[in-house]
Design a protein around this motif. Structure first.
Motif, short mmCIF file in Angstrom:
data_model
loop_
_atom_site.label_atom_id
_atom_site.label_comp_id
_atom_site.label_asym_id
_atom_site.label_seq_id
_atom_site.Cartn_x
_atom_site.Cartn_y
_atom_site.Cartn_z
N GLY A 1 0.80 -1.23 0.00
CA GLY A 1 0.00 0.00 0.00
C GLY A 1 0.82 1.26 0.00
N GLN B 1 4.56 1.11 -4.97
CA GLN B 1 3.82 1.04 -6.24
C GLN B 1 4.63 1.71 -7.36
OE1 GLN B 1 1.23 -0.81 -7.00
NE2 GLN B 1 1.24 -1.56 -4.89
N TYR C 1 -1.82 6.51 -4.50
CA TYR C 1 -1.46 5.98 -3.18
C TYR C 1 -0.88 7.08 -2.28
CZ TYR C 1 -2.25 1.25 -4.88
OH TYR C 1 -2.84 0.11 -5.36
N ASN D 1 -4.28 2.57 2.55
CA ASN D 1 -4.32 2.38 1.09
C ASN D 1 -4.71 0.95 0.73
OD1 ASN D 1 -3.69 4.91 0.07
ND2 ASN D 1 -1.49 4.60 0.35
N ARG E 1 -8.28 0.68 1.09
CA ARG E 1 -8.93 1.38 -0.03
C ARG E 1 -8.99 0.46 -1.25
NH1 ARG E 1 -6.16 5.58 0.62
NH2 ARG E 1 -7.67 6.70 1.85
N ASP E 2 -7.90 -0.26 -1.49
CA ASP E 2 -7.87 -1.19 -2.63
C ASP E 2 -8.89 -2.32 -2.43
OD1 ASP E 2 -5.96 0.14 -4.05
OD2 ASP E 2 -4.28 -1.12 -3.41
N PRO F 1 -6.22 -7.81 -8.67
CA PRO F 1 -6.20 -6.68 -7.73
C PRO F 1 -4.77 -6.38 -7.28
CG PRO F 1 -6.99 -8.67 -6.64
CD PRO F 1 -6.79 -9.03 -8.08
N ALA F 2 -4.54 -5.12 -6.85
CA ALA F 2 -3.19 -4.74 -6.37
C ALA F 2 -2.93 -5.35 -4.99
CB ALA F 2 -3.07 -3.23 -6.29
N PHE F 3 -4.02 -5.60 -4.23
CA PHE F 3 -3.81 -6.17 -2.88
C PHE F 3 -3.50 -7.66 -2.98
CE2 PHE F 3 -8.45 -6.24 -3.65
CZ PHE F 3 -8.76 -7.57 -3.41
#
Ligand SMILES: NC(=O)c1ccc[n+]([C@@H]2O[C@H](COP(=O)([O-])OP(=O)(O)OC[C@H]3O[C@@H](n4cnc5c(N)ncnc54)[C@H](O)[C@@H]3O)[C@@H](O)[C@H]2O)c1
Length: 382
Positions: free
Chosen positions: A122, A127, A311, A328, A331-332, A349-351
């Protein structure tokens, strides 16, 4: 949202979720009704439950956050999945690879959103590094290395459930913080770890376990009653790693390294440049170059790439920190849930998902196997 386990990290889940502004924090569950009520009052949460099952059964709870000690990750996550709830599990996903695999399969079958709090993803400059590498800004990575060092277990009077295999798992340093490093290294480099060669050490083989209660990470009081216990798990480890593109790597983790608080470092050396991110100076990204001056990129949304800029929430020079990166992550996760997206989407997903959680468990097991075989290379098979 409902939180199970409001010890050290649980309240940070609540804080992060509250910052979203559109999620109600409905309930807290603890190991007893009295402790849950006390925590709920402290955190201004309306409902308190004396068991995980009771919270999971509450129809107002749509997303279950599991911040209990590791041995409860599998049963609590599984109960939430069976009730059709989305699950945000703290790391490591499970105590063993087999448990983690069961959880992934069950979550996929139930069609719920599943996430693991590998929260360093996050961070804005994490990122940024990820996007720069994906776009070829440093060329092909050939060396991925770093460490994650802490000192909170430096004295033999330091004690935690993390040191008990039936509560924390067969590994301490690797499972607790090595799992973060491996997830970060793979997420940023875009490369999977394929083989490991490990050397594990228990620097403090006997510890004084307090016979009363003590908060996580708290130091011993001078007058505290204790019993002497043998420690089976490592508090220091070094691992050589190989990545799928042929890149080499290494990392060390330790919980007995004086002066190191939450000292996570990841460096990636590529064909044309290097990147280094240091959690304790997380508002800077070092860009190493040979033919021109190296640079320190400051966290500033105006200077970040399009994927990384969201972010960062403050202008340059206004420092952002651990709790902001944790928010963050939420949030994702909640953005994904709110958009009604499915884990089967082709856009990942980014997570970190339970698949990433399983991967971390597989790597931990490979590291333990490598050490047990007297430092043999072991393949990471998932
Ligand atoms: N993502 C991160 O950076 C991060 C940081 C710290 C901890 N963690 C993870 O979070 C988890 C919790 O760690 P912690 O440091 O907060 O531990 P902790 O010991 O401070 O908190 C655990 C909480 O769970 C509660 N609990 C125990 N049994 C329970 C039960 N049966 N039902 C409900 N609650 C119960 C305890 O009372 C305590 O409040 C661990 O898995 C750890 O690996 C992650």
């Amino acid at each position: 949202m409902g939180l199970i386990g409001a010890g050290f990290v649980g309240p940070h889940h609540i804080d992060a979720v509250r910052r979203l502004g559109y999620v109600d924090v409905v309930a807290v569950a603890g190991s007893s009704e009295a402790s849950a009520r006390r925590k709920a009052d402290q955190l201004h949460v309306p409902k308190a439950y004396g068991s995980a099952e009771a919270l999971i059964a509450d129809p107002d709870v749509q997303v279950v956050h599991n911040a209990t000690p590791n041995y409860l990750h599998h049963p609590v996550n599984m109960a939430a999945i069976r009730a059709g709830k989305h699950v945000v599990s703290d790391k490591p996903l499970a105590m063993t690879t087999a448990e983690a695999r069961e959880l992934l399969e069950a979550a996929e079958q139930a069609g719920v959103v599943h996430a693991v709090t590998f929260n360093y993803r996050g961070n804005p400059l994490v990122q940024q590094a990820r996007q720069m590498i994906a776009e070829g800004a440093i060329g092909r990575p050939h060396f991925v290395h770093g460490h994650y060092l802490q000192d909170w277990l430096q004295y033999d009077t330091d004690y935690s459930w993390r040191l008990e295999p039936d509560k924390g798992g067969k590994s301490s340093a690797i499972g607790d913080i090595g799992s973060h490093w491996c997830d970060l290294a793979q997420h940023v480099s875009g490369l999977r770890i394929t083989e490991v060669l490990a050397d594990l050490t228990t620097v403090i083989p006997q510890r004084k376990r307090p016979t009363g209660n003590r908060e996580a990470f708290a130091a011993a009081r001078g007058d505290e009653a204790h019993e002497l216990v043998d420690i089976q798990v490592e508090d220091l480890a070094s691992v050589l790693v190989r990545f799928e593109n042929g890149a080499k790597g290494s990392f060390s983790v330790g919980q007995v390294c004086a002066g190191h608080k939450n000292d996570l470092v990841l460096e990636v050396n590529g064909a044309s440049a290097s990147l280094r991110w240091h959690q304790e100076q997380q508002n800077e990204l070092w860009i190493g170059r040979r033919g021109e001056p190296s640079a320190l990129l400051q966290k500033d949304p105006a200077l970040l790439s399009s994927d990384a800029a969201p972010y960062a929430h403050l202008p340059g020079g206004h420092q952002e920190a651990w709790a902001d990166a944790f928010a963050n992550l939420m949030r994702d996760i909640y953005g994904f849930i709110a958009e009604g997206r499915s884990m089967k989407d082709t856009r990942p997903p980014a997570f970190a998902t339970f698949r990433d959680g399983l991967r971390a468990n597989v790597i931990i097991d490979a590291i333990l196997e490598s050490h047990a075989k007297e430092q043999a290379w072991v393949r990471v098979n998932d």
